[in-house]
Design a protein around this motif. Sequence first.
Motif, mmCIF file in Angstrom:
data_model
loop_
_atom_site.group_PDB
_atom_site.id
_atom_site.type_symbol
_atom_site.label_atom_id
_atom_site.label_comp_id
_atom_site.label_asym_id
_atom_site.label_seq_id
_atom_site.Cartn_x
_atom_site.Cartn_y
_atom_site.Cartn_z
ATOM 1 N N ILE A 111 50.819 -97.901 118.883
ATOM 2 C CA ILE A 111 51.768 -98.504 119.820
ATOM 3 C C ILE A 111 53.225 -98.226 119.414
ATOM 4 O O ILE A 111 54.101 -98.057 120.265
ATOM 5 C CB ILE A 111 51.520 -100.033 119.938
ATOM 6 N N PRO B 107 49.165 -95.236 123.346
ATOM 7 C CA PRO B 107 49.448 -96.628 122.967
ATOM 8 C C PRO B 107 48.212 -97.370 122.476
ATOM 9 O O PRO B 107 48.341 -98.397 121.811
ATOM 10 C CB PRO B 107 50.002 -97.237 124.262
ATOM 11 N N THR C 211 55.865 -96.210 121.703
ATOM 12 C CA THR C 211 57.131 -96.823 122.118
ATOM 13 C C THR C 211 58.299 -95.864 121.880
ATOM 14 O O THR C 211 59.207 -95.741 122.725
ATOM 15 C CB THR C 211 57.367 -98.136 121.355
#
Length: 816
Positions: free
Chosen positions: A234, A230, A238
């Motif tokens: 990111i 992350p 996710t």
Amino acid sequence: MDYHTENRRKSKPKLYKRRWFQIVLILFFVPIIISSFYGLSILKTKHAKAQTFDLEAITKLEVPSRIYDRHGVEIGQIKIEDRRPIALDKVPYHVIQALTAVEDSRFLEHQGVDFIGIARAVILNLKAKRITQGASTITQQLAKQCYSELKSVRNIDNKIIEAFLANRIEQNFTKSEILEHYLNRIYFGSGYFGIESAARGYFGKSTSEINILEAATICGLIKNPSRLSPKNNIDQSTKARNHVLNRMHAEEMITEKELLEFKKIPIELVKSTADQNSYVQEMVRLQALNIVGLEKAGRGGMKIHTTIDNETQKASIQSLLRNLTKAESHKDFKHLSYSKYQERASIPKSLSLPSGQNSGPDYLQGALIMIENRTGAIVALVGGRNFKHSQFNRAIQSKRPSGTAFKPFVYATAFETGEFFPGSILNDAPIDNRSVAIGGNTGILGEWGSESETVSYQGNITVREALRNSKNAATVRLGKKIGRQKVVDLVRRAGINSSIDDYDKSFLGSSSTSLEELCRAFSIFPNKGQNLESVYLISSIENSSGDSIYKETKPKRNKALSTAAAYQVHSCLKDSLSKGTGKMAFEKYGLRDKSAAGKTGTAYNFTDQWFIGYNSSVTCGVWAGFDKPKMIYRGAFSKDTVLPVWVDAINTSLNTFPPEPITMPDSVTTIEICLKSGLRATDSCYEETAGKEEGTRKIERVTYKEIVDKKMGFNEYCSFHSNGLNSVRHPIIGALQNNASVQPVNISTEAVLLGSPTVLGETDPYSSLEPILRAKAVNDEEKPLKATAVTPNIMNNNKSSIFISPPEKIQIPDID
């Protein structure tokens, strides 16, 4: 029908008896049989190979050596892998669920190799016409992570060995043990090895505290830790987290409602803070490598105890960053700032300037080092503003012109000769720059050392005033009188080994030295002339079993300067901090240590700024400037930038290193000096001045106390007041008589003076050492003191008093 023909048809051989069929059959089965035997032999070989691996490697983690400050607070690691082992009973159940759901849903059922999982992966990959799933179990992944030869080369042979080894691991370890070893060993991206380091690094909490979302995020990284981190991507992270949540839902670990709610929540990472102790860690790493070697230092799980005080260290870093940022905001600062460099560094490489135009950090830099006077132990060290931008340790490795911070060594040399003391007179007047050659060979020498844009010359001043106010011309004149080689000899004894310029400009710090050298050299003043041969950072090292394997031997101390000269310089530097160039330490920055002393330092053309100061416990030096020397801005003085950093560091250190007053040694004494003549005072050193009220006058003693080496033969007494020079004001008693104008009397002969100090008793009854005021104007509110009979109480001792009868009154006849 022909009988023979029909008979021949009936006797046709069967297919398997036909030669061609037999040949085909042989060609088909023989390779299979040979391949089978060959395969079995290979499997047997691989199985035998799997038996050779030492299973103890499963339990041996590459645990980094940890670095502690002097109070036992962890401040860093020497690491190849950032790992913090954690017991399985401290790992929440939802972490185990997330891990098994995404990596090995049949973990509790297989014996190291999941054949059902392999078949499922083959079918799914064939349908997708690409590799979308692997079939390695948690146990197989653990086997691969523990042995470098399986990890470095990926081929079918190693996969077979890995399968046999996984089965062997299952036979020797419980499922719980396998999970614990796996979670503590696997890589989770961004430099974090093991789930505990990942939890702390990504979310700022222990594994025992992370929730389902955070567990899913961490477990989602295993497939490709670097790409899915992350901190790096990111969005991809996710997606990986949501895949784990889908798997948990498929395994009925979470409900449909929870799945939908969880997917809506973004990943929230802990705010990343730069590793503020990076320069300390790197210095410890290099020293530890020399002491115990690479393998033990990087993988031995040692405890390395340092001399750092973490509170002082943190305060020093924060203050340096804050005050350099403030300097960059000055209206005359025209260079690239730290924040602008940060922005430029964040531009993608494809859009950045060519490497030749983007070579490194060219913003304003700074450094700090604090050492313990008694031992040479490093209390705080800052090598620059950002270790990631530059690993160059400016506190130790950089050498820059010390500027006017060098001056105390010129004055110390003068005091050491016995020809000068703080009350000696110097000429503070412009000096031809051709004799110094700083910044050219024309004009007069500048006075940047006074830390003021306003230049003033005061004529004859004392040595104390010259050092306190950092006078350049007066310092050069003093240096010329004592000789440059004597100054060089002193700084060598003090610990400065860098080369010194063979010109008079070296008196003003034109020579380059390191911050560590200058700080260590300054410690001779609080150390009563004793130097420190070196400084040290590591105090002791313990192995993983807690056994001591190294203990530092404190550096030797040698005589560099006489105790008298050291104290005389100290008294001047104490004045410098309280009412000289460093007085803002008390007036503006809130220095709490009244016993501290120090010296500002500004190099020619405002390229380098220094402040070196100390108390009885520690000596601290701060530097600011550019890696490639250039003017910071015109009028950039050390009192504005590095002095507040020094104050913050010293104030914080007081909790751990409470100072004591630096007392006057037996080798010096105090004498009374006449302010006008600069010589020893006599009973005549009084002058008439205006009183507080209009129309009143008073006589004051114009002297002060000064420190002098007892060995110094300074027996010249003031003749300025005692020979009736015109510049001496009239005695006030004479001026009060009928307002008559009394003409001064010129006396050609000097007063008869004492050749040596008067031998006195304990109470100095005749006030020979401290003359009392002979006359004082009396106004209406004051009554003159009258003689009082001596009593035992007044004499204030237990001896009996001697009473003397007053003489008879003198009868004066009436001449009229």
